[in-house]
Design a protein around this motif. Sequence first.
Motif, PDB file in Angstrom:
ATOM      1  N   HIS A   6      36.965  45.515  38.216  1.00 44.98           N
ATOM      2  CA  HIS A   6      37.642  44.294  38.615  1.00 44.98           C
ATOM      3  C   HIS A   6      37.684  44.101  40.119  1.00 44.98           C
ATOM      4  O   HIS A   6      38.293  44.891  40.828  1.00 44.98           O
ATOM      5  N   ARG A  45      39.832  35.866  41.075  1.00 48.72           N
ATOM      6  CA  ARG A  45      40.836  35.948  40.007  1.00 48.72           C
ATOM      7  C   ARG A  45      42.062  36.663  40.553  1.00 48.72           C
ATOM      8  O   ARG A  45      42.064  37.887  40.721  1.00 48.72           O
ATOM      9  N   ASP A  98      43.721  39.567  38.716  1.00 46.40           N
ATOM     10  CA  ASP A  98      43.113  40.895  38.691  1.00 46.40           C
ATOM     11  C   ASP A  98      43.480  41.747  39.909  1.00 46.40           C
ATOM     12  O   ASP A  98      42.991  42.869  40.053  1.00 46.40           O
TER      13      ASP A  98
HETATM   14 MG    MG Z   1      39.596  39.786  33.002  1.00 51.95          MG
END
Ligand code: MG
Length: 898
Positions: A80, A67, A70
């Motif tokens: 994260h 991601r 993040d």
């Molecule tokens: Mg998230």
Amino acid sequence: METAEIRRRWLTFFEARGHTVVPSAPLIYDDPNLLFVNAGMVPFKPYFLGQQAPQWDRATSVQKCVRTGDIEEVGKTSRHGTFFQMNGNFSFGDYFKEGAITLAWELVTTPQDQGGYGLDPEKIWPTVYEGDDEAHDIWKRVIGIPDQRITRRGKLDNYWHMGVPGPGGPCSEIYLDRGPEYGREGGPAVDEDRYLEFWNLVFMQYELSAVRAKDDFDIAGDLPKKNIDTGMGLERMATLLQGVDNLYEIDEVYPVLDLAAELTGKKYGAHSGHEAAHSHPDDVRLRVVADHVRSSLMLIGDGVTPGNEGRGYVLRRMLRRAVRSMRLLGFDEPSLPLLLPVSLERMKQSYPELETGFDRISQIAYAEEEAFRRTLASGTTILDTAVSRTKQQGGRVLAGEQAFALHDTYGFPIDLTLEMASEQGLEVDREGFTRLMQEQRDRAKADARSKKHAHANTEVWRDLRAVGATDWRAYSELSTQGRVVGLVLDGERVEELEPGQRGQVVLDRTPFYAESGGQVADEGVITADGAHLKVVDVQRPVKGLVAHTVEVLTGPVRTGQEILAEVDPQWRVSACQAHSGTHVVHAALRQVLGPSALQSGSYNKPGYLRLDFAWNQALSRETRSEIEEVANLAVRQDLTVSAQFMTLPEARDFGALALFGETYDEQVRVIEIGGPWSRELCGGTHVQHSSQIGALSVTGESSVGSGVRRLEAFVGMEALRFLAKERALVAELTEIVNVQPGELKERVAALVTRVRDAEREISTMRREQVQAQTGQLVEYVRDVNGVRVLTHDAGEGASPDDLRTMALDLRGRLGDGSPAVIALAGVAKGRPGVVVATNAPARERGIKAGALVRTAAQVLGGGGGGKDDLAQGGGTDAARTGDALGQVDVAIREAAAG
Ligand code: MG
Ligand code: ATP
């Protein structure tokens, strides 16, 4: 409990409950909307969207995810990672809310000695969507969680959809209360660090007809088949089960952090408590290093290479951030060669392919660090200069142009500029920078748009795709009868295309190869009653649909019309030669350089191919010839070229070189040349025997970014034409120098030596000439107010060096008896020069060489300078040397009079 064990238990648990275990798809996936796979459900999207029927009712996976959003969170929160693994269980029209919730509850609360995760049921806090009484009821009555531990949350937190019309539905998230040392009491809505979300259950229940925002959409009705999609963060469960504070401290990540701390002499956690939010910057940096090193390993492992755009830029940014963080922590040596192997050691348990690919992976990572170190060295100097200039001028903000230039010219990332400028107390004009970046992007986009036709409106293509997939016959036919299914002009559906227009044609079946896998699209024609269309490009705007870009020569052509689609057979033969040639060159490359020389990209069109591959240094001429020789031997051996379909795991076992982005649920195509000699996953068109390639002629080898080289070659007739052209060149040269071809090399070498000797001789002669001239010049000395003055224009060919030698010689000859000034001008390589020399008595009279030279240089349109006794200058206006000397004369006269 080790992460690998948590993963094993997951798969065992769901497999025992009727789920088919599906392996992780690669991080790069065939989805134009995604940079990387970012959730476990991504590979299952076609099933959820109803585009494809799943082979199973229930499935489970542990999916690799990245991601990019993040990145900024890393190290600052406890939960994260940029790379992480999402464990998922999926139901396609099978069990729904109650099934999903009870399965999750069972796995999470079953004691560890009975195969579960053994979390304390009293500490579990579920959330549900505020309008989802059904889910609330299941948590309360079926599971038995008291009301006060079930939080209702709004659409922003607990509703899922894909941002476009399609499936959607409420979610239920599961949190664990980690206790007061991690933050404030009150449940997930109050503190997301103390109450750690580890699992999200998505109930796909509705068909959404319009989506305007995350929390603003219209529900059209119930889905015919309700689905379950869940995601449990493997690292988050590991954080909980290993009793550590955050996901950077789990077994798969911490060893890198630990080594980074040791290398930098920092004591991790010395200043902080358990809460990530209050961490010391050094601790955050150590976490960033650990996270980014692991993510880079996984990304390169799945075929990403550092670059300036898209996926490549994400990787570049992570590698550079890791290196930069190590620097900020005080470690200036190359750090990846120390850190990356430690990450490999942890990750290879679950991903053994990382170990086999590590030569390639590490080479790419280390080369990027080297490149970045060079960038840092040069960019830092430039940034420092810009910073101190800004400060000198009393500024507090570094100009956007500076930041942009650093980015554009030196590859200095803006975040680095911001960080380094702020270390020196300056801000950066981000707006200015962003504006310049946007301007550059717009230029690039306009450029790309003029080259490619617009595929922007994907809606049109999805509608056409909904009618049916194109029956694609490129492997078996060159000419196919078919029907026009749809026509598109400027991104809109139309009923007909008229003569002179350029648009897209979708057919029910086609023999045309659409550009992919590095192979360009076929050329050819589409004809129908009264219509003749030239096919100029073929693309697949969405999976399963082929769109032909055509120029309508005669027409119109209408939707529904019967047509004949014909690929230009010559074009196709050459395209096949080029693509098979690419595989042959790749295999030859690996045979000569070793298996780590792996292809990272390729392009081929009739007559030409190029291949980018991971390698750190330029290939010598011998190596190039060797590769060419091996490739042409393979052509001569007439190896059989064959295609077979198999599943991705089968293909891997088979030893096929996996290119990236394939999906596990489809049959992949493996092309073999000479059996195991060359095995690659490939969807392109090929010759049947290697001899049909004709010939391969390597024409060049160059660098395309750090750690990547590019080999180019001509194929088939083009190879012969290339060789013929070289031969013609040799013939012309032999004619010019008048020797046999065999003697050409020696003759040219001899000529070059002779020219060099001749040049040397000429310059010696000139010097002698100058000296001879100098003697004669003494006769031209004039008396100006008691100063002996000698001005002389030596003309074309007199270099500044010559002039200076002459001036010093003349001054010596004139002696120190009375004041003397010599001013000489000349022109060398088109540029005028001037030299002035004075003797001691002249200087006592206030006549200074430097001032006189400046006077002359001004006339010449330039500048100059020097001491009082000897000075030199120059300019651009070679026609005014005479005027310049005249001005010097005037100046001497004035000085002598004064
Ligand atoms: Mg998230
Ligand atoms: P958060 O709000 O904590 O960022 P999320 O709502 O974005 O999480 P989901 O999109 O629901 O998370 O993803 C499902 C699960 O994947 C989460 O419950 C979590 O366990 C895990 N997860 C999500 N993002 C990350 C990440 N960056 N690192 C590690 N695990 C993650």
